[in-house]
Design a protein around this motif. Structure first.
Motif, short mmCIF file in Angstrom:
data_model
loop_
_atom_site.label_atom_id
_atom_site.label_comp_id
_atom_site.label_asym_id
_atom_site.label_seq_id
_atom_site.Cartn_x
_atom_site.Cartn_y
_atom_site.Cartn_z
N LEU A 110 -43.97 -49.09 -40.29
CA LEU A 110 -42.53 -48.91 -40.45
C LEU A 110 -42.23 -47.83 -41.47
N THR A 122 -37.33 -53.55 -46.18
CA THR A 122 -36.97 -52.18 -45.80
C THR A 122 -35.80 -51.74 -46.68
N LEU A 147 -40.06 -44.56 -40.60
CA LEU A 147 -38.67 -44.57 -41.05
C LEU A 147 -38.42 -43.92 -42.41
N THR A 189 -37.99 -45.00 -33.18
CA THR A 189 -37.13 -46.18 -33.14
C THR A 189 -37.98 -47.41 -33.45
N SER A 230 -28.28 -48.17 -35.92
CA SER A 230 -28.51 -49.41 -36.65
C SER A 230 -27.86 -50.54 -35.88
N ASN A 256 -34.16 -43.19 -36.01
CA ASN A 256 -33.85 -41.85 -36.50
C ASN A 256 -34.13 -40.86 -35.38
N LEU A 294 -33.61 -50.04 -35.61
CA LEU A 294 -33.41 -48.99 -36.60
C LEU A 294 -34.01 -47.71 -36.03
N GLU A 297 -36.23 -40.61 -43.65
CA GLU A 297 -35.39 -40.19 -42.52
C GLU A 297 -34.03 -40.90 -42.57
N VAL A 354 -33.66 -44.19 -45.12
CA VAL A 354 -34.60 -45.26 -45.44
C VAL A 354 -35.51 -44.77 -46.56
N LEU A 390 -30.97 -42.75 -40.76
CA LEU A 390 -30.80 -43.59 -39.58
C LEU A 390 -29.68 -43.04 -38.68
#
Length: 266
Positions: A14, A55, A18, A100, A26, A96, A94, A21, A43, A23
């Motif tokens: 994760l 997170t 993430l 995903t 969401s 970007n 979540l 980056e 994130v 988001l």
């Protein structure tokens, strides 16, 4: 089955997908947070604490999740088909520009203030794979209730964080005692070895795609006793047995070798 090593691996995946980056999507599919929108926030970090995932998102927010028995986070590239389960099992999305992350069957999912993460994880004992690992504190916690069966004490995350049902059975086998042995009846040398052995087993598997406590690569021989009921013990060839053991919340299948392990049985 998610235990400390697999949760740590999930956190790393994760984080890679993430962190750093912004988001672009969401979607938290739990009633309490259904209207929360993290879109446009960066994130900052994804970390594991025992079996918990944190997170951290720009603006002082943390998405706290727990996998328990069958939850999972899957990472997908743009256009890739989602294969983690049916749509109704999705609890979080979540995304970007590049990846995903989809959370399936998450029994715990909440949005909290980063400054209040302690409310979600402060009850945990020393994390076997974390920077706070303290074998002496873990042993003191385990010995606080000498009458408690060892298997139940190992599963209690307040004693030490990261052990699940698989490592419970495997640790008891390596220590040559049954999971029903009262903690206070552990031989002194076994008690001293227990926290160090637990850390050694989880640490050895922190980056392995397939967990092994035996050091063997063959799928049927990666574990000493867990899931091997009715098969011969890899050490003494006695038939492995299975019974349920409680952990204070539910009964869990427990495995042991009557030939190698001493102590009471179910």
């Amino acid at each position: 089955m998610p235990e400390g090593d697999t949760v740590l691996q999930a956190a790393k995946r994760l984080h890679t997908a993430l962190a750093g980056e912004v988001l672009t999507r969401s979607d938290l599919r739990v009633p309490r947070f259904a209207t929360a929108d993290l879109t446009g926030r960066e994130v900052l970090d994804v970390t594991a604490r025992g079996k918990h995932l944190l997170t951290r998102v720009e603006g002082g927010l943390t998405l706290h999740s727990h996998l328990r028995m069958d939850g999972s986070w899957k990472i997908y590239a743009p256009g890739e088909r989602w294969r983690g389960g049916p749509t109704h099992q999705i609890r979080a999305i979540l995304a970007n520009e590049h990846r995903t992350a989809v959370g399936y069957r998450l029994p715990v999912l909440e949005l909290i203030r980063t400054t209040e993460e302690f409310k979600a994880v402060s009850h945990l004992g020393p994390d076997l794979l974390g920077p706070d690992w303290d074998p002496d504190a873990a042993l003191r916690n385990l010995l606080k209730d000498p009458a408690r069966p060892l298997g139940e004490a190992l599963l209690d995350q307040r004693n030490l964080a990261g052990i699940g049902n698989i490592y419970k059975s495997e640790l008891c086998f390596v220590l040559r005692v049954t999971p029903w042995l009262p903690v206070g009846d552990l031989p002194a040398d076994a008690a001293a070895r227990l926290p160090l052995l637990a850390h050694k087993l989880l640490d050895a598997n922190r980056d392995r795609p397939a967990r092994s406590t035996t050091g063997r690569a063959r799928p049927s021989e990666r574990l000493f006793v867990y899931g091997r009921a009715g098969r011969p013990c890899l050490r003494c060839r006695t038939t492995i047995r299975e019974a349920n053991q409680g952990d204070g919340s539910r009964e869990r299948p427990t495995y042991w070798c009557p030939g190698c392990q001493q102590g009471p049985i179910a």
